[in-house]
Design a protein around this motif. Structure first.
Motif, PDB file in Angstrom:
ATOM      1  N   ASP A   1       0.838  -1.204   0.000  1.00 61.47           N
ATOM      2  CA  ASP A   1       0.000   0.000   0.000  1.00 61.47           C
ATOM      3  C   ASP A   1       0.869   1.248   0.000  1.00 61.47           C
ATOM      4  OD1 ASP A   1      -2.426   1.362   0.032  1.00 61.47           O
ATOM      5  OD2 ASP A   1      -2.451   1.492   2.208  1.00 61.47           O
ATOM      6  N   SER A   2       2.010   1.182   0.671  1.00 60.20           N
ATOM      7  CA  SER A   2       2.894   2.345   0.766  1.00 60.20           C
ATOM      8  C   SER A   2       3.499   2.708  -0.585  1.00 60.20           C
ATOM      9  CB  SER A   2       4.010   2.079   1.783  1.00 60.20           C
ATOM     10  OG  SER A   2       4.777   0.951   1.402  1.00 60.20           O
ATOM     11  N   THR A   3       3.646   1.721  -1.481  1.00 59.52           N
ATOM     12  CA  THR A   3       4.220   1.994  -2.799  1.00 59.52           C
ATOM     13  C   THR A   3       3.314   2.924  -3.598  1.00 59.52           C
ATOM     14  OG1 THR A   3       5.294  -0.171  -2.841  1.00 59.52           O
ATOM     15  CG2 THR A   3       5.046   0.956  -4.941  1.00 59.52           C
ATOM     16  N   ILE A   4       2.009   2.652  -3.588  1.00 62.11           N
ATOM     17  CA  ILE A   4       1.056   3.500  -4.308  1.00 62.11           C
ATOM     18  C   ILE A   4       0.929   4.851  -3.632  1.00 62.11           C
ATOM     19  CG2 ILE A   4      -1.328   3.693  -5.097  1.00 62.11           C
ATOM     20  CD1 ILE A   4      -1.442   0.684  -5.297  1.00 62.11           C
ATOM     21  N   SER A   5       0.914   4.857  -2.305  1.00 65.51           N
ATOM     22  CA  SER A   5       0.824   6.124  -1.569  1.00 65.51           C
ATOM     23  C   SER A   5       2.048   6.994  -1.838  1.00 65.51           C
ATOM     24  CB  SER A   5       0.706   5.852  -0.064  1.00 65.51           C
ATOM     25  OG  SER A   5      -0.461   5.130   0.219  1.00 65.51           O
ATOM     26  N   LYS A   6       3.224   6.368  -1.904  1.00 63.98           N
ATOM     27  CA  LYS A   6       4.459   7.112  -2.168  1.00 63.98           C
ATOM     28  C   LYS A   6       4.424   7.742  -3.557  1.00 63.98           C
ATOM     29  CE  LYS A   6       9.518   6.701  -2.134  1.00 63.98           C
ATOM     30  NZ  LYS A   6       9.698   7.391  -3.424  1.00 63.98           N
ATOM     31  N   LEU A   7       3.874   7.033  -4.514  1.00 61.43           N
ATOM     32  CA  LEU A   7       3.755   7.593  -5.859  1.00 61.43           C
ATOM     33  C   LEU A   7       2.977   8.895  -5.825  1.00 61.43           C
ATOM     34  CD1 LEU A   7       3.849   7.500  -8.984  1.00 61.43           C
ATOM     35  CD2 LEU A   7       1.797   6.050  -8.883  1.00 61.43           C
ATOM     36  N   MET A   8       1.871   8.906  -5.092  1.00 60.32           N
ATOM     37  CA  MET A   8       1.065  10.127  -5.019  1.00 60.32           C
ATOM     38  C   MET A   8       1.794  11.226  -4.261  1.00 60.32           C
ATOM     39  SD  MET A   8      -2.940   9.097  -4.673  1.00 60.32           S
ATOM     40  CE  MET A   8      -3.375  10.804  -5.029  1.00 60.32           C
TER      41      MET A   8
END
Length: 422
Positions: free
Chosen positions: A319-326
């Motif tokens: 989940d942190s990977t997608i959040s980091k992208l944003m």
């Protein structure tokens, strides 16, 4: 009764070396037993209850002659009052074993309890361990679970009940579950001091009254198309997963766990297993728009994983990977409003309310939400798939079309225009 043998002195007892039983006098039936290997121990032979019994009184010389005589006399007195010393010894031993079995600390019980549980994801498991370690263990971790009282529960909850209400409520529930486990496992025989109803609710104000609702940061629907364009400049698996999340209005975990076996490209349907829904009650069917189908058709497939959006190591994306992208896109000024992946569900819901005439029921069904009371659910057998197919296609069209602001004409009638995608 056995005959009383010649009374031996401590020196004479010390000189005994021959294998066998040596009566020492003073108390009939008391003697020193010497084994073939030369080990020596005190034995008291006596008849009671119609049987001849042997009772050990300890090893020699750890137990002296005087102590052995004293022990033998005590046993004779017990027998004369009707007490079976061997049975009494077994009872004491059993009680001791039972008491030792109860001697579990709260932390030990927590570890045993967690070992019996199966969590849907590692994140949930880590949350349990983290909250217990941070808030509970400093106060009750090393305490015997049977000794924990209301004062100890208050020591855990008082510092965080008002300032971290949601966390405090979860900690309370987790402590209760662990102590419940300790009770049924025989490690505690008192009632549970962490129960909310009728107990803690008389001490603390309800979390529902204290909790301040903090909504996830979301992007205004008027800026969705520009965000989609910026997102497509990132040719990464996390970017594709995020776009699929937006087009389907589904939760992050469902998207990150999605597999090709859940997708029916011909019927344009994605079936989310109930294990990856919030209610865990039933599978959820997601109608796939033409844009969502196009995204899937352009995805690379890998032999070693069935995941739609695997990580570089072909594991499930975090989940942190997608959040980091944003976060990185926001930092790089690729868009100007603070938002998180989960916030796109709110964007979808507000769009339904303000930009469409679709019913609230249909919008909620599209988001995997429970709709209606128990009576309604008993008669509502359809999941509205075909009706939801229309709303999700309109949503995808909206996301792929430049937004045109509201115009107001001279008749005070509001009209909303959106340029059609090419």
């Amino acid at each position: 009764m056995p005959k009383i043998a010649k009374q031996l002195t401590a020196i004479e007892v010390k000189r005994l070396e021959k294998e066998g039983f040596h009566a020492v006098g003073t108390v009939s039936g008391l003697g020193l037993n010497i084994t073939k290997e030369g080990t020596k121990s005190w034995v008291f032979r006596i008849a009671y209850g119609g049987q001849r019994r042997k009772m050990g009184l300890g090893s020699y010389p750890a137990v002296t002659l005087a102590q052995a005589i004293e022990g033998a006399r005590r046993l004779k007195n017990e027998i004369s009052t009707g007490v079976d010393p061997i049975q009494a010894k077994k009872t004491i031993k059993s009680t001791l074993i039972a008491e030792r079995a109860k001697a579990r600390t709260f932390e030990e019980c927590a570890n045993l309890f967690l070992a019996t549980r199966s969590f849907n994801n590692k994140k949930h498991s880590k949350q349990w361990e983290s909250t217990l370690k941070t808030y509970a263990y400093p106060f009750i971790g090393k305490m015997l679970v049977g000794d924990i009282g209301i004062a100890n529960i208050k020591a855990v909850l008082d510092p965080i009940w008002k300032t971290k209400t949601e966390t405090a409520s979860r900690v309370q529930g987790r402590i209760k579950s662990i102590i419940d486990y300790a009770i049924v496992s025989g490690y505690r025989d008192k009632s549970n001091p962490a129960i909310w109803d009728g107990f803690l609710d008389s001490i603390y104000q309800s979390p529902k009254k204290l909790k301040v609702v903090e909504h996830m940061d979301s992007l205004p629907y008027s800026k969705l198309h520009d965000f989609i364009l910026a997102l497509r400049k990132h040719d990464t698996m996390s970017a594709k997963a995020l776009e699929f999340l937006i087009l389907t209005a589904v939760r992050s975990d469902s998207v990150r766990s999605a597999t090709w076996s859940q997708i029916d490209l011909d019927k344009k349907v994605w079936t989310v297993p109930k294990a990856f829904t919030k209610t865990k009650k039933r599978d959820h069917t997601v109608p796939l728009s033409t844009q969502a189908i196009e995204l899937l058709n352009n995805l690379e497939r890998f032999e070693d994983t069935n995941l739609l959006f695997p990580s570089a190591t072909l594991k499930k994306l975090s989940d942190s990977t997608i959040s980091k992208l944003m976060r990185d896109m926001y930092t790089n000024k690729e868009f100007t409003d603070k938002a998180v992946p989960h916030g796109f569900r709110s964007t979808f819901r507000v769009w339904c309310l303000e930009q469409t005439t679709y019913s609230s029921e249909l919008a909620e069904l599209s988001m995997m939400h429970e709709v209606g009371d128990s009576v309604y659910k008993a008669y509502q057998r359809s999941d509205g798939l075909e009706r939801r197919r229309t709303i999700m296609q309109d949503w995808s069209n909206f996301a792929n079309s430049p937004y045109v602001a509201v115009k107001q004409n001279d008749k005070n009638v509001v009209s909303i225009q959106m340029a059609k995608s090419a």
